[in-house]
Design a protein around this motif. Structure first.
Motif, mmCIF file in Angstrom:
data_model
loop_
_atom_site.group_PDB
_atom_site.id
_atom_site.type_symbol
_atom_site.label_atom_id
_atom_site.label_comp_id
_atom_site.label_asym_id
_atom_site.label_seq_id
_atom_site.Cartn_x
_atom_site.Cartn_y
_atom_site.Cartn_z
ATOM 1 N N SER A 1 4.113 36.409 -131.613
ATOM 2 C CA SER A 1 3.278 37.617 -131.581
ATOM 3 C C SER A 1 3.784 38.664 -132.557
ATOM 4 O O SER A 1 2.985 39.401 -133.166
ATOM 5 C CB SER A 1 3.233 38.193 -130.161
ATOM 6 O OG SER A 1 4.532 38.567 -129.730
ATOM 7 N N ALA A 2 5.098 38.752 -132.740
ATOM 8 C CA ALA A 2 5.667 39.718 -133.680
ATOM 9 C C ALA A 2 5.216 39.408 -135.105
ATOM 10 O O ALA A 2 4.920 40.321 -135.896
ATOM 11 C CB ALA A 2 7.192 39.702 -133.593
ATOM 12 N N PHE A 3 5.165 38.120 -135.451
ATOM 13 C CA PHE A 3 4.698 37.708 -136.762
ATOM 14 C C PHE A 3 3.247 38.138 -136.978
ATOM 15 O O PHE A 3 2.897 38.710 -138.017
ATOM 16 C CB PHE A 3 4.834 36.182 -136.900
ATOM 17 C CG PHE A 3 4.060 35.588 -138.040
ATOM 18 C CD1 PHE A 3 4.533 35.666 -139.338
ATOM 19 C CD2 PHE A 3 2.838 34.948 -137.814
ATOM 20 C CE1 PHE A 3 3.809 35.113 -140.390
ATOM 21 C CE2 PHE A 3 2.123 34.394 -138.852
ATOM 22 C CZ PHE A 3 2.609 34.478 -140.147
ATOM 23 N N TRP A 4 2.396 37.897 -136.003
ATOM 24 C CA TRP A 4 0.979 38.240 -136.138
ATOM 25 C C TRP A 4 0.753 39.745 -136.129
ATOM 26 O O TRP A 4 -0.170 40.241 -136.788
ATOM 27 C CB TRP A 4 0.157 37.554 -135.051
ATOM 28 C CG TRP A 4 -0.067 36.108 -135.362
ATOM 29 C CD1 TRP A 4 0.481 35.034 -134.732
ATOM 30 C CD2 TRP A 4 -0.866 35.590 -136.425
ATOM 31 N NE1 TRP A 4 0.074 33.866 -135.330
ATOM 32 C CE2 TRP A 4 -0.762 34.180 -136.373
ATOM 33 C CE3 TRP A 4 -1.659 36.170 -137.410
ATOM 34 C CZ2 TRP A 4 -1.417 33.346 -137.265
ATOM 35 C CZ3 TRP A 4 -2.325 35.339 -138.313
ATOM 36 C CH2 TRP A 4 -2.198 33.953 -138.224
ATOM 37 N N GLY A 5 1.584 40.478 -135.409
ATOM 38 C CA GLY A 5 1.491 41.931 -135.462
ATOM 39 C C GLY A 5 1.734 42.438 -136.858
ATOM 40 O O GLY A 5 1.013 43.317 -137.368
ATOM 41 N N CYS A 6 2.745 41.864 -137.516
ATOM 42 C CA CYS A 6 3.081 42.248 -138.883
ATOM 43 C C CYS A 6 1.970 41.857 -139.855
ATOM 44 O O CYS A 6 1.541 42.660 -140.692
ATOM 45 C CB CYS A 6 4.400 41.592 -139.280
ATOM 46 S SG CYS A 6 5.033 42.100 -140.884
ATOM 47 N N VAL A 7 1.472 40.625 -139.734
ATOM 48 C CA VAL A 7 0.425 40.139 -140.635
ATOM 49 C C VAL A 7 -0.856 40.954 -140.478
ATOM 50 O O VAL A 7 -1.492 41.332 -141.472
ATOM 51 C CB VAL A 7 0.136 38.644 -140.367
ATOM 52 C CG1 VAL A 7 -1.105 38.189 -141.129
ATOM 53 C CG2 VAL A 7 1.338 37.796 -140.772
ATOM 54 N N LEU B 1 1.222 43.820 -130.466
ATOM 55 C CA LEU B 1 1.872 42.599 -130.951
ATOM 56 C C LEU B 1 3.178 42.830 -131.697
ATOM 57 O O LEU B 1 4.073 41.975 -131.651
ATOM 58 C CB LEU B 1 0.904 41.837 -131.873
ATOM 59 C CG LEU B 1 -0.405 41.356 -131.247
ATOM 60 C CD1 LEU B 1 -1.271 40.690 -132.309
ATOM 61 C CD2 LEU B 1 -0.137 40.400 -130.096
ATOM 62 N N ALA B 2 3.311 43.930 -132.394
ATOM 63 C CA ALA B 2 4.454 44.122 -133.295
ATOM 64 C C ALA B 2 5.755 44.315 -132.524
ATOM 65 O O ALA B 2 5.763 44.703 -131.353
ATOM 66 C CB ALA B 2 4.202 45.314 -134.216
ATOM 67 N N SER B 3 6.845 44.054 -133.213
ATOM 68 C CA SER B 3 8.183 44.192 -132.632
ATOM 69 C C SER B 3 9.149 44.665 -133.696
ATOM 70 O O SER B 3 8.880 44.530 -134.897
ATOM 71 C CB SER B 3 8.642 42.850 -132.058
ATOM 72 O OG SER B 3 9.999 42.909 -131.655
ATOM 73 N N GLY B 4 10.276 45.215 -133.259
ATOM 74 C CA GLY B 4 11.329 45.589 -134.189
ATOM 75 C C GLY B 4 12.525 44.665 -134.089
ATOM 76 O O GLY B 4 13.512 44.830 -134.808
ATOM 77 N N ASP B 5 12.441 43.686 -133.181
ATOM 78 C CA ASP B 5 13.548 42.758 -132.974
ATOM 79 C C ASP B 5 13.560 41.645 -134.005
ATOM 80 O O ASP B 5 12.505 41.096 -134.338
ATOM 81 C CB ASP B 5 13.453 42.107 -131.593
ATOM 82 C CG ASP B 5 13.713 43.085 -130.472
ATOM 83 O OD1 ASP B 5 14.491 44.033 -130.677
ATOM 84 O OD2 ASP B 5 13.124 42.914 -129.389
#
Length: 518
Positions: A277-283, A466-470
Motif C-alpha cells: 500500500s505504501a508503494f501505491w500511495g507514492c505512485v 495509503l502512503a507511509s514514511g516507513d
C-alpha cells in the motif's frame, strides 16, 4: 522511556560535529552535487519542452515581395519562406505527444536498472543522445514530419532515464534532515527549464537566419553540452567515492540516512512491492501531480489565449511567470518541510501527508476562484495562477520525497514506474480538456477547473490512506548486520537490536530535535 520518531533504522543523536551551518551547506560536496543535478535537469528540460514553442515559431509568416515586371506590379513569394514548415494541428499534437510516447516506453526499465548501474555515466550518455537527436532535428524537419516524430520519441526515451537516475542519485546523497530540500531539486529543475524555454525560445525565434527556430535546438543543445562538462567534474554516484569529501560530511550523510550495503541491487522484490500500500500511495501521488501538471501547465497557454485573451506575443512570458511560482513553492516548502521535521514530533509519514494535503487541498480555493475570472481580470488571473502553483508545489515535499522514505534502494525504480503510469494517463488529459472546451469558452474552462478540484480531493484521500514514511520490509538491504550504532555527543556506543519487522514499524532513537531522552 525513549522518545522516538518514525522509521529510520539508524539515526544518530546530534552532536556538535553534526551541527550544520549555512557555510557547511554552501561548501559541501552533497549540495554541489545537488546543484549540478538541478542544472543538468534544467538544461535537458529546455530540450524536452521546446517542441511547443518550435511548432509556433516554424509556421511561415506572410512574406511577399512586390516587383514591377513589364510595367505591372507582381507579388512574388519571398524565398526566405523556404526556412519555414507548416503542419496541421493534428500533426503538431502528435509531435508534442511523441515525447510522452518515448517517456512511457522506457521509464520503467530505466527505473529498474537505476540502482544497478553507474547512474552518473548513464545520465551523461542519455543527455548526449538527447543533444545529438535535437541538433539534427532541424535538418530532418524538411524530410518528413514522421521523421521528426521519431526524434521526439527518442528525446522521450532519453528523458525516461534521466528522472529515475536523478532521483536515485539524490537519494544516495541526501541526509534525512535535508532530504526534502534535496529531492525537490528535480522538480525545481523542471520549473527552471520550463521558464527559460518559454522566455528564450521567443527571443531566439527572432534571429533573422534560417527562420530563427532551428537555433532553439542549436543553442539549447550547446548549453546541455556545457552542463555535461560540469557534470563530469562535479558529480559522483555516492559520497563514499567522492575524492574531495571531508570525513565530517561523509559521517553526517552516512549517519543521518538509511543503512545500505555498498553492493548494487541484485534482486527486486516485485511481488512484495506491487502489493504494498505504501508503494501505491507514492505512485498515486505522482499520478495526481502529473495529471494536474498536464491540465494546469501544458494546457495553460490555451486558457490564456481563449479566456484571458492575451496577445500571443506575451503568452509565453505569462506562461513562464506561472512556472516562477511553481519553482518558488518547491524551494520554500522543501525548506519548510525539513524545518518542521527538525522542530516538531511529527513522524516522517505524517510530515509527507501534511505537505501533500496542503498542496492539493490548499490550492483548491484558488483554482475555483480562477474559474470565475474573465478577460477584464487578466492581471488577477495571472497572479492567481502563480499563487496556485506556489501552493500546489507543497506536495513535492510529500510524494516526490516519499520514494526515498519507503524504499531508498529502489527510489529510482519507483520513480520510473510512476513516470510510466503518469505519462500514459497524462497523455489522455489534454484530449479530455479538448473535448470539454470545443469552443474555448470561460464556462467550459470552469468545468475543467472543477475537474482539477476533483483530482486534488481524490488524490489527497488516497495519499493519506495509503502512503507511509516507513522503510518497507521488502525494501531493506539483506546484506546488513543487525548492529545499530548510536552516536552520543562525540562518542560512539554500539547496541544490539534485532532488526525484525517490528523495527520497521517503530521509530528511530531520536526525537524531532535530534536529542536523546529518557
Amino acid at each position: 522511556m525513549w522518545n522516538m520518531k518514525e522509521n529510520q533504522n539508524l539515526l544518530p543523536v546530534e552532536s556538535k560535529e553534526d551541527y550544520i551551518t549555512v557555510k557547511d551547506k554552501i561548501t559541501s560536496c552533497r549540495w554541489l552535487v545537488g546543484v549540478v543535478v538541478c542544472l543538468q535537469m534544467s538544461c535537458t528540460m529546455m530540450l524536452r519542452m521546446n517542441m511547443t514553442m518550435v511548432a509556433v515559431c516554424m509556421k511561415p509568416p506572410n512574406m511577399t515581395v512586390t516587383v514591377v515586371q513589364n510595367g505591372t506590379n507582381v507579388t512574388m513569394r519571398d524565398d526566405y519562406l523556404d526556412n519555414y514548415v507548416s503542419w496541421d494541428s493534428t500533426m503538431e499534437g502528435l509531435l508534442i505527444a511523441g515525447y510522452y510516447i518515448g517517456l512511457a516506453l522506457v521509464s520503467l526499465p530505466f527505473g529498474a536498472i537505476s540502482g544497478k548501474v553507474n547512474v552518473k555515466v548513464m545520465m551523461m550518455g542519455l543527455t548526449a543522445l538527447m543533444v545529438l537527436t535535437s541538433v539534427v532535428t532541424p535538418t530532418l524537419t524538411f524530410v518528413s514530419p514522421y521523421v521528426v516524430l521519431a526524434t521526439r520519441i527518442i528525446v522521450g526515451i532519453t528523458a525516461g532515464g534521466l528522472e529515475p537516475g536523478a532521483t536515485q542519485l539524490l537519494s544516495d546523497w541526501a541526509p534525512l534532515p535535508e532530504r526534502a530540500q534535496m529531492m525537490v531539486l528535480v522538480e525545481t529543475a523542471n520549473s527552471i527549464g520550463a521558464i527559460f524555454n518559454f522566455l528564450l525560445s521567443g527571443l531566439i525565434c527572432s534571429i533573422p537566419v534560417l527562420g530563427g527556430w532551428p537555433f532553439i535546438y542549436y543553442i539549447f543543445g550547446g548549453v546541455n553540452l556545457l552542463s555535461l562538462v560540469i557534470w563530469g567534474f562535479c558529480v559522483y554516484n555516492k559520497p563514499s567515492v567522492h575524492p574531495r569529501i571531508t570525513a565530517k560530511e561523509l559521517n553526517l550523510i552516512q549517519n543521518h540516512r538509511d543503512k545500505r550495503s555498498t553492493s548494487r541491487v541484485s534482486h527486486i522484490p516485485w511481488m512484495q512491492m506491487w502489493t504494498s500500500s505504501a508503494f501505491w500511495g507514492c505512485v498515486l501521488g505522482f499520478i495526481t501531480s502529473g495529471i494536474i501538471f498536464m491540465i494546469m501547465a501544458i494546457c495553460l497557454p490555451l486558457y490564456i489565449e481563449q479566456v484571458l485573451k492575451f496577445d500571443p506575443t506575451i503568452n509565453g512570458a505569462v506562461s513562464a511567470l506561472v512556472f516562477v511560482g511553481r519553482m518558488a513553492g518547491a524551494i520554500v516548502f522543501g525548506y519548510v518541510a525539513d524545518f518542521v521535521f527538525s522542530k516538531t514530533r511529527l513522524s516522517i509519514g505524517q510530515l509527507r501527508k501534511l505537505f501533500q494535503v496542503t498542496g492539493l487541498l490548499g490550492s483548491v480555493p484558488v483554482v475555483i476562484w480562477l474559474g470565475y475570472l474573465r478577460e477584464d481580470k487578466q492581471i488577477l488571473a495571472v497572479a492567481l495562477m502563480a499563487l496556485y502553483w506556489f501552493i500546489v508545489s507543497a506536495m513535492n515535499s510529500g510524494f516526490r520525497v516519499n520514494p526515498a522514505d519507503i524504499a531508498p534502494r529502489f527510489a529510482g525504480l519507483i520513480n520510473g514506474i510512476s513516470i510510466t503510469l503518469t505519462a500514459v494517463l497524462s497523455a489522455i488529459a489534454p484530449l479530455i480538456v479538448a473535448a470539454i472546451t470545443p469552443n474555448g469558452s470561460a464556462e467550459e474552462w470552469q468545468v475543467v477547473f472543477y475537474g482539477v478540484v476533483g483530482v486534488s480531493v481524490i488524490g489527497s484521500i488516497m495519499f493519506v490512506l495509503l502512503a507511509s514514511g516507513d522503510e518497507q520490509e521488502w525494501a531493506k538491504d539483506p546484506a546488513l548486520t543487525s548492529d545499530v550504532v548510536v552516536m552520543v555527543s562525540n562518542k560512539t556506543d554500539v547496541s544490539k537490536y534485532r532488526q525484525g519487522k517490528s523495527d520497521s514499524e517503530s521509530t528511530p532513537l531520536i526525537n524531532g530535535n535530534s536529542r536523546l531522552h529518557t
